[in-house]
Write a protein that holds these residues in place. Structure first.
Motif, PDB file in Angstrom:
ATOM      1  N   SER A 134      -3.678 -14.002  14.416  1.00 55.91           N
ATOM      2  CA  SER A 134      -3.462 -13.858  15.464  1.00 55.91           C
ATOM      3  C   SER A 134      -4.831 -12.267  16.026  1.00 55.91           C
ATOM      4  O   SER A 134      -4.720 -12.370  16.941  1.00 55.91           O
ATOM      5  N   GLY A 135      -5.825 -11.897  15.633  1.00 62.53           N
ATOM      6  CA  GLY A 135      -6.100 -10.922  15.545  1.00 62.53           C
ATOM      7  C   GLY A 135      -5.695  -9.526  15.345  1.00 62.53           C
ATOM      8  O   GLY A 135      -6.591  -8.423  16.468  1.00 62.53           O
ATOM      9  N   PHE A 136      -4.489  -9.082  15.230  1.00 58.32           N
ATOM     10  CA  PHE A 136      -4.434  -7.545  15.415  1.00 58.32           C
ATOM     11  C   PHE A 136      -3.996  -7.141  13.508  1.00 58.32           C
ATOM     12  O   PHE A 136      -3.566  -8.444  12.758  1.00 58.32           O
ATOM     13  N   ALA A 137      -4.772  -6.371  13.287  1.00 55.95           N
ATOM     14  CA  ALA A 137      -4.272  -5.688  12.164  1.00 55.95           C
ATOM     15  C   ALA A 137      -3.090  -5.965  11.843  1.00 55.95           C
ATOM     16  O   ALA A 137      -2.301  -5.412  13.613  1.00 55.95           O
ATOM     17  N   ALA A 138      -2.248  -5.393  10.911  1.00 61.15           N
ATOM     18  CA  ALA A 138      -0.463  -5.052  11.210  1.00 61.15           C
ATOM     19  C   ALA A 138      -0.007  -4.002  10.057  1.00 61.15           C
ATOM     20  O   ALA A 138      -0.560  -4.589   8.600  1.00 61.15           O
ATOM     21  N   ILE A 139       0.667  -3.755   9.618  1.00 56.36           N
ATOM     22  CA  ILE A 139       1.369  -2.219   9.227  1.00 56.36           C
ATOM     23  C   ILE A 139       3.039  -2.703   9.005  1.00 56.36           C
ATOM     24  O   ILE A 139       3.500  -2.162  10.056  1.00 56.36           O
ATOM     25  N   ALA A 140       3.072  -2.634   8.137  1.00 52.97           N
ATOM     26  CA  ALA A 140       4.994  -2.148   7.921  1.00 52.97           C
ATOM     27  C   ALA A 140       5.368  -1.133   6.656  1.00 52.97           C
ATOM     28  O   ALA A 140       5.373  -1.184   6.019  1.00 52.97           O
ATOM     29  N   PRO A 141       5.981  -0.320   7.256  1.00 53.83           N
ATOM     30  CA  PRO A 141       6.544   0.492   6.719  1.00 53.83           C
ATOM     31  C   PRO A 141       7.416   0.799   5.949  1.00 53.83           C
ATOM     32  O   PRO A 141       8.483  -0.350   6.653  1.00 53.83           O
ATOM     33  N   ASP A 142       7.718   1.122   4.517  1.00 62.85           N
ATOM     34  CA  ASP A 142       9.076   0.281   4.265  1.00 62.85           C
ATOM     35  C   ASP A 142       9.897   2.104   4.187  1.00 62.85           C
ATOM     36  O   ASP A 142      10.071   2.578   3.359  1.00 62.85           O
ATOM     37  N   PHE A 143      11.093   1.974   5.626  1.00 67.10           N
ATOM     38  CA  PHE A 143      12.147   3.167   5.510  1.00 67.10           C
ATOM     39  C   PHE A 143      12.984   3.116   3.628  1.00 67.10           C
ATOM     40  O   PHE A 143      13.667   3.547   4.134  1.00 67.10           O
ATOM     41  N   TYR A 144      13.179   1.852   2.911  1.00 64.86           N
ATOM     42  CA  TYR A 144      14.093   1.582   2.412  1.00 64.86           C
ATOM     43  C   TYR A 144      13.533   2.406   1.230  1.00 64.86           C
ATOM     44  O   TYR A 144      13.992   2.136  -0.285  1.00 64.86           O
ATOM     45  N   ARG A 145      12.397   1.680   0.395  1.00 65.67           N
ATOM     46  CA  ARG A 145      11.418   1.987  -0.102  1.00 65.67           C
ATOM     47  C   ARG A 145      11.692   1.653  -1.144  1.00 65.67           C
ATOM     48  O   ARG A 145      12.077   1.810  -2.451  1.00 65.67           O
TER      49      ARG A 145
ATOM     50  N   ILE B 137       1.008  -1.351  -0.039  1.00 61.75           N
ATOM     51  CA  ILE B 137      -0.023   0.136  -0.111  1.00 61.75           C
ATOM     52  C   ILE B 137       0.656   1.286   0.073  1.00 61.75           C
ATOM     53  O   ILE B 137       2.289   1.004   0.251  1.00 61.75           O
ATOM     54  N   GLN B 138       0.141   2.369  -0.256  1.00 63.35           N
ATOM     55  CA  GLN B 138       0.653   3.477   0.369  1.00 63.35           C
ATOM     56  C   GLN B 138       0.714   4.430   1.284  1.00 63.35           C
ATOM     57  O   GLN B 138      -0.841   4.464   1.416  1.00 63.35           O
ATOM     58  N   ILE B 139       1.065   4.563   2.399  1.00 68.32           N
ATOM     59  CA  ILE B 139       0.927   5.060   3.308  1.00 68.32           C
ATOM     60  C   ILE B 139       0.915   6.119   3.628  1.00 68.32           C
ATOM     61  O   ILE B 139      -0.305   6.717   4.209  1.00 68.32           O
ATOM     62  N   SER B 140       1.328   7.654   3.014  1.00 66.93           N
ATOM     63  CA  SER B 140       1.345   8.097   2.138  1.00 66.93           C
ATOM     64  C   SER B 140       1.884   8.519   1.755  1.00 66.93           C
ATOM     65  O   SER B 140       2.164   7.144   0.203  1.00 66.93           O
ATOM     66  N   LYS B 141       1.246   9.551   0.494  1.00 62.98           N
ATOM     67  CA  LYS B 141       2.606  10.273  -1.092  1.00 62.98           C
ATOM     68  C   LYS B 141       3.849   9.558  -1.094  1.00 62.98           C
ATOM     69  O   LYS B 141       3.745   8.871  -2.230  1.00 62.98           O
ATOM     70  N   ASP B 142       4.993   9.405  -0.354  1.00 57.15           N
ATOM     71  CA  ASP B 142       6.050   8.829  -0.583  1.00 57.15           C
ATOM     72  C   ASP B 142       6.328   7.755   0.387  1.00 57.15           C
ATOM     73  O   ASP B 142       7.445   7.406   0.491  1.00 57.15           O
ATOM     74  N   LEU B 143       5.398   7.039   0.666  1.00 55.92           N
ATOM     75  CA  LEU B 143       5.955   6.066   1.760  1.00 55.92           C
ATOM     76  C   LEU B 143       5.212   4.761   1.437  1.00 55.92           C
ATOM     77  O   LEU B 143       3.832   5.290   2.088  1.00 55.92           O
ATOM     78  N   PRO B 144       5.772   3.445   1.040  1.00 54.10           N
ATOM     79  CA  PRO B 144       5.149   2.469   0.418  1.00 54.10           C
ATOM     80  C   PRO B 144       5.096   1.701   1.925  1.00 54.10           C
ATOM     81  O   PRO B 144       5.562   1.813   3.279  1.00 54.10           O
ATOM     82  N   GLY B 145       4.213   0.522   2.138  1.00 60.11           N
ATOM     83  CA  GLY B 145       4.270  -0.282   2.892  1.00 60.11           C
ATOM     84  C   GLY B 145       3.349  -1.511   2.808  1.00 60.11           C
ATOM     85  O   GLY B 145       2.991  -1.517   1.788  1.00 60.11           O
ATOM     86  N   TYR B 146       3.589  -2.378   3.851  1.00 64.96           N
ATOM     87  CA  TYR B 146       2.197  -3.375   3.741  1.00 64.96           C
ATOM     88  C   TYR B 146       1.865  -3.618   4.741  1.00 64.96           C
ATOM     89  O   TYR B 146       1.489  -3.213   6.091  1.00 64.96           O
ATOM     90  N   TYR B 147       0.272  -4.144   4.259  1.00 63.75           N
ATOM     91  CA  TYR B 147      -0.604  -4.062   5.546  1.00 63.75           C
ATOM     92  C   TYR B 147      -1.808  -5.188   5.056  1.00 63.75           C
ATOM     93  O   TYR B 147      -1.906  -5.669   4.448  1.00 63.75           O
TER      94      TYR B 147
END
Length: 282
Positions: A91-102, A46-56
């Motif tokens: 296990s019941g938690f949403a999870a998001i991983a920001p991609d610091f390395y783009r 996903i795009q967490i913000s305009k300049d920050l991708p991630g995994y959700y």
């Protein structure tokens, strides 16, 4: 029964060990086979913000779910990091991983490349990315914005500690796995700064997890971290796993220690269950 978890404090190791055993035995440890829907979960980029991708990824069913921000190792947002997100969702938690390395990742054999990238990072910039991840979660209708935690591994373990200090009212629990450099010494080769002076701002409990055979984090750093948290009167648990080295949670790494990893995962979901209060799935 032998327990690998040891709670260290600055005042009394013997007393602290009793406290650690008591806390872990009385905490509600979820049985992932009955307490949550065990349907495998797979997230998406996903795009967490305009300049920050991630995994959700989110659990099966409908929210509002508690959420965990997953902070990557020095090797980047790779498939193992994504698998941690998927397991949390299972296990019941949403999870998001920001991609610091783009988008850049490094093979586990490319230590030099990963370390070179790590050295280029700026703590303030990373915390800005974490803040964007918090805002992303808070804006999602399926997320309980009052139940957000953070977990990090290796490099991400240090940043999990810092996140708990920088966002004290927004983070409700933090877990740091073998976070090297939490008390970095002056002139260290990675250019890191000690974070212990940030301990006073923490408001939420933190669990620190180390391996006794970790060649990257000296044992005396464990004590310094514990002493600083004790002096600041913060709630923490420090767990040390014998015969486990740096990166022992990852089944993609040579240091993988399956028994320690399995027990540490139970501690992880138990700690988040106690502090984030996940929604029980039907």
């Amino acid at each position: 029964m032998k327990r690998r978890d040891i709670l260290l404090s600055a005042t009394s190791i013997a007393t602290a060990a009793v406290v650690a055993n008591s806390q872990l035995s009385t905490a509600k440890q979820p049985d992932i086979n009955t307490a949550v829907n065990t349907e495998p979960r797979v997230g998406k980029t996903i795009q967490i913000s305009k300049d920050l991708p991630g995994y959700y990824v989110t659990p099966a069913g409908t929210g509002k779910f508690p959420a965990v921000i997953v902070l990557m190792e020095a090797f980047g947002l790779n498939n193992w990091c994504k698998s941690i997100c998927n397991r949390l969702a299972q296990s019941g938690f949403a999870a998001i991983a920001p991609d610091f390395y783009r988008g850049t990742t490094y093979e586990y054999t490319d230590v030099a490349g990963a370390i070179g990238k790590l050295k280029s990072l700026n703590d303030d910039a990373i915390m800005s990315d974490v803040g964007k991840s918090i805002d992303f979660l808070a804006g999602k209708s399926e997320i309980n914005a009052n139940g957000i935690g953070v977990i990090g591994f290796c490099m991400g373990g240090r940043y999990a500690f810092l996140t708990n200090a920088v966002y004290p009212t927004k983070i409700k629990a933090a877990i740091s796995f073998y976070g090297g450099g939490i008390d970095a010494t002056a002139g260290n080769p990675l250019g890191q700064k000690s974070l212990l002076d940030r301990s006073s701002t923490m408001q939420s409990p933190i669990m620190l997890v180390y391996g006794s055979e970790d060649q990257l984090i000296a044992a005396d750093e464990h004590g310094r971290v514990a002493a600083a948290l004790s002096k600041a009167k913060k709630r923490y648990i420090l767990n040390l796993f014998p015969k486990a080295g740096h990166g022992f949670m990852s089944d993609r790494r040579e240091n993988y220690a399956p028994e320690a990893a399995a027990e540490a995962w139970i501690m992880t979901t138990g700690f988040f269950s106690q502090n984030l209060k996940p929604k029980k799935l039907k």
